[in-house]
Design an enzyme around this catalytic site. Structure first.
Site, short mmCIF file in Angstrom:
data_model
loop_
_atom_site.label_atom_id
_atom_site.label_comp_id
_atom_site.label_asym_id
_atom_site.label_seq_id
_atom_site.Cartn_x
_atom_site.Cartn_y
_atom_site.Cartn_z
N GLY A 1 1.98 6.61 -2.60
CA GLY A 1 1.58 5.19 -2.96
C GLY A 1 0.84 4.76 -1.95
O GLY A 1 1.23 5.07 -0.68
N GLN B 1 -2.76 -1.49 3.89
CA GLN B 1 -2.42 -0.33 4.48
C GLN B 1 -3.90 0.48 4.91
O GLN B 1 -3.78 1.32 5.93
CB GLN B 1 -1.64 0.77 3.87
CG GLN B 1 -0.22 0.16 3.82
CD GLN B 1 0.64 1.32 2.85
OE1 GLN B 1 0.33 1.42 1.90
NE2 GLN B 1 1.32 2.07 3.83
N CYS C 1 7.17 5.19 4.36
CA CYS C 1 5.99 4.21 4.34
C CYS C 1 4.85 5.04 5.13
O CYS C 1 5.17 5.44 6.28
CB CYS C 1 6.17 2.95 4.64
SG CYS C 1 4.66 1.92 4.38
N LEU C 2 3.93 4.98 4.48
CA LEU C 2 2.56 5.88 5.40
C LEU C 2 2.33 4.88 6.79
O LEU C 2 1.80 5.49 7.70
CB LEU C 2 1.33 5.85 4.70
CG LEU C 2 1.32 6.91 3.51
CD1 LEU C 2 0.20 6.78 2.81
CD2 LEU C 2 1.68 8.30 4.03
N HIS D 1 7.70 -1.15 -3.94
CA HIS D 1 7.20 -0.88 -2.36
C HIS D 1 5.75 -1.17 -2.27
O HIS D 1 5.62 -2.13 -1.31
CB HIS D 1 7.41 0.64 -2.16
CG HIS D 1 7.25 0.73 -0.63
ND1 HIS D 1 8.04 1.24 0.24
CD2 HIS D 1 5.87 1.01 0.07
CE1 HIS D 1 7.32 1.43 1.37
NE2 HIS D 1 6.12 1.38 1.31
N GLU D 2 5.06 -0.57 -3.23
CA GLU D 2 3.58 -1.01 -3.08
C GLU D 2 3.25 -2.46 -3.21
O GLU D 2 2.35 -3.02 -2.23
CB GLU D 2 2.67 -0.09 -3.55
CG GLU D 2 2.81 1.13 -3.53
CD GLU D 2 2.72 1.67 -2.03
OE1 GLU D 2 1.95 1.22 -1.20
OE2 GLU D 2 3.54 2.68 -1.75
N HIS E 1 3.83 -4.93 -0.37
CA HIS E 1 2.80 -4.81 0.66
C HIS E 1 1.81 -5.92 0.62
O HIS E 1 1.11 -6.48 1.28
CB HIS E 1 2.03 -3.51 0.78
CG HIS E 1 2.52 -2.44 1.70
ND1 HIS E 1 2.80 -2.50 2.75
CD2 HIS E 1 3.19 -1.20 1.13
CE1 HIS E 1 3.53 -1.36 3.30
NE2 HIS E 1 3.49 -0.43 2.38
#
Ligand SMILES: [Zn+2]
Length: 165
Positions: free
Chosen positions: A43, A48, A88-89, A130-131, A134
């Site tokens: 994701g 991000q 998380c990236l 999660h996304e 953000h």
């Protein structure tokens, strides 16, 4: 387009709804998908990659085609919650247990502006939640106990200072 990491203020901004569904939006999401795939993510949210619009890319478990969600909104979530390890990236190599609702409904638009509603559970629900966090400047560490969050962010800040040399 490049990934933004913890410490970058863009990760704390509240994103804005998209009103114009044009070719440049499609191209932007294609670049996001590329970044997500390069980093082996499941994701990715627009902040991000330094953008403050309400766009997320989600890779449903077991699928190869990512789901593009524009202006997504959670319309319902279950009382029951599940704890599972999450990463998380924007926090490479960091994984922590996070409790999230086990089932959700989410409304979103596709690239043409058409509205959809999706019911999701398990890992897909987790990735979407999660996304979507953000988009409101919220990070997965915000779900942790304050002490865990404090020690993690202290480690990260030390790393940032040393990397700057
Ligand atoms: Zn993330």
């Amino acid at each position: 387009m490049h990934l933004r990491y913890f410490g970058d203020s863009v990760l704390r901004t509240k994103c804005l709804d998209i009103e114009c569904f044009d070719q440049s939006l499609t191209e932007f999401t294609e670049s996001m998908i590329k970044v997500m795939r390069e980093k082996d993510g499941v994701g990715l949210a627009a902040p991000q990659v330094g953008d403050n619009r309400r766009i997320v890319i989600v890779l449903p478990p077991g699928k190869s085609k990512p789901l593009i969600m524009i202006n997504p909104v959670v319309t319902s979530k279950s009382e029951s919650r599940v704890v599972y390890e999450e990463g998380c990236l924007s926090f490479p190599g960091m994984y922590e247990d996070v409790a999230r609702p086990s089932e959700i409904s989410v409304q979103y638009c596709d690239l043409s502006g058409q509205k959809f509603e999706l019911n999701a559970e398990g890992m897909l629900a987790r990735i979407i939640l999660h996304e979507l966090d953000h988009l409101d400047g919220k990070l997965f560490i915000d779900h942790l106990h304050w002490w865990t969050r404090f020690s993690l962010t202290t480690q990260l800040r030390m790393k940032l200072i040393f990397n700057r040399g």
